[in-house]
Design a protein around this motif. Structure first.
Motif, mmCIF file in Angstrom:
data_model
loop_
_atom_site.group_PDB
_atom_site.id
_atom_site.type_symbol
_atom_site.label_atom_id
_atom_site.label_comp_id
_atom_site.label_asym_id
_atom_site.label_seq_id
_atom_site.Cartn_x
_atom_site.Cartn_y
_atom_site.Cartn_z
ATOM 1 N N ASP A 127 65.371 20.473 -24.496
ATOM 2 C CA ASP A 127 66.819 20.258 -24.503
ATOM 3 C C ASP A 127 67.557 21.090 -23.456
ATOM 4 O O ASP A 127 68.441 20.594 -22.774
ATOM 5 C CB ASP A 127 67.404 20.548 -25.885
ATOM 6 C CG ASP A 127 66.916 19.555 -26.921
ATOM 7 O OD1 ASP A 127 66.519 18.436 -26.539
ATOM 8 O OD2 ASP A 127 66.934 19.912 -28.113
ATOM 9 N N SER A 128 67.233 22.365 -23.385
ATOM 10 C CA SER A 128 67.894 23.240 -22.407
ATOM 11 C C SER A 128 66.868 24.218 -21.833
ATOM 12 O O SER A 128 66.738 25.347 -22.301
ATOM 13 C CB SER A 128 69.066 23.976 -23.044
ATOM 14 O OG SER A 128 68.653 24.649 -24.207
ATOM 15 N N PRO A 129 66.133 23.781 -20.821
ATOM 16 C CA PRO A 129 65.029 24.595 -20.292
ATOM 17 C C PRO A 129 65.462 25.920 -19.681
ATOM 18 O O PRO A 129 64.766 26.929 -19.858
ATOM 19 C CB PRO A 129 64.386 23.696 -19.238
ATOM 20 C CG PRO A 129 65.372 22.653 -18.932
ATOM 21 C CD PRO A 129 66.240 22.509 -20.141
ATOM 22 N N ARG A 130 66.605 25.952 -18.995
ATOM 23 C CA ARG A 130 67.033 27.212 -18.359
ATOM 24 C C ARG A 130 67.346 28.276 -19.414
ATOM 25 O O ARG A 130 66.881 29.418 -19.318
ATOM 26 C CB ARG A 130 68.247 26.961 -17.477
ATOM 27 C CG ARG A 130 68.693 28.203 -16.742
ATOM 28 C CD ARG A 130 69.775 27.900 -15.756
ATOM 29 N NE ARG A 130 69.189 27.101 -14.675
ATOM 30 C CZ ARG A 130 69.891 26.350 -13.860
ATOM 31 N NH1 ARG A 130 71.196 26.259 -13.997
ATOM 32 N NH2 ARG A 130 69.307 25.668 -12.900
ATOM 33 N N TYR A 131 68.104 27.911 -20.434
ATOM 34 C CA TYR A 131 68.458 28.855 -21.497
ATOM 35 C C TYR A 131 67.213 29.280 -22.279
ATOM 36 O O TYR A 131 67.074 30.439 -22.645
ATOM 37 C CB TYR A 131 69.501 28.227 -22.419
ATOM 38 C CG TYR A 131 70.043 29.161 -23.476
ATOM 39 C CD1 TYR A 131 70.599 30.381 -23.130
ATOM 40 C CD2 TYR A 131 70.000 28.814 -24.821
ATOM 41 C CE1 TYR A 131 71.099 31.240 -24.094
ATOM 42 C CE2 TYR A 131 70.495 29.669 -25.789
ATOM 43 C CZ TYR A 131 71.040 30.871 -25.421
ATOM 44 O OH TYR A 131 71.521 31.720 -26.373
ATOM 45 N N VAL A 187 66.374 27.164 -29.836
ATOM 46 C CA VAL A 187 66.557 26.601 -28.499
ATOM 47 C C VAL A 187 65.248 25.928 -28.103
ATOM 48 O O VAL A 187 64.183 26.539 -28.179
ATOM 49 C CB VAL A 187 66.915 27.702 -27.480
ATOM 50 C CG1 VAL A 187 67.070 27.119 -26.094
ATOM 51 C CG2 VAL A 187 68.162 28.429 -27.906
ATOM 52 N N SER A 188 65.348 24.684 -27.707
ATOM 53 C CA SER A 188 64.176 23.907 -27.328
ATOM 54 C C SER A 188 64.039 23.872 -25.805
ATOM 55 O O SER A 188 65.034 23.755 -25.086
ATOM 56 C CB SER A 188 64.313 22.486 -27.866
ATOM 57 O OG SER A 188 63.270 21.680 -27.377
ATOM 58 N N ARG A 189 62.805 23.950 -25.343
ATOM 59 C CA ARG A 189 62.552 23.880 -23.906
ATOM 60 C C ARG A 189 62.929 22.502 -23.352
ATOM 61 O O ARG A 189 63.403 22.384 -22.224
ATOM 62 C CB ARG A 189 61.079 24.180 -23.631
ATOM 63 C CG ARG A 189 60.701 24.149 -22.186
ATOM 64 C CD ARG A 189 59.291 24.606 -21.921
ATOM 65 N NE ARG A 189 58.330 23.977 -22.803
ATOM 66 C CZ ARG A 189 57.258 24.585 -23.296
ATOM 67 N NH1 ARG A 189 57.022 25.837 -23.005
ATOM 68 N NH2 ARG A 189 56.437 23.960 -24.085
#
Length: 60
Positions: A37-41, A33-35
């Motif tokens: 691409d999907s910061p919340r996740y 998971v990349s910050r």
């Protein structure tokens, strides 16, 4: 033994927060998971790793 695991998990959470990528469990394997691409996740996964590290250091 749990203290050492807690330190390692804590270091991984710190490393992930600094680099912007974290490995999250997804299905039988995992996914990165990349910050960007999907910061919340991303931050939810880092927070879970940090909480796990704290629990390993204090509870066990």
């Amino acid at each position: 033994m749990f203290k050492a695991l807690g330190i390692l998990v804590g270091l991984y959470a710190l490393y992930a927060a600094l680099t912007g990528e974290v490995l999250a469990k997804s299905g039988p394997w995992g996914r990165t998971v990349s910050r960007a691409d999907s910061p919340r996740y991303f931050w939810v996964v880092v927070a879970i790793y940090a909480a796990l590290a704290l629990a390993l250091l204090t509870v066990f």
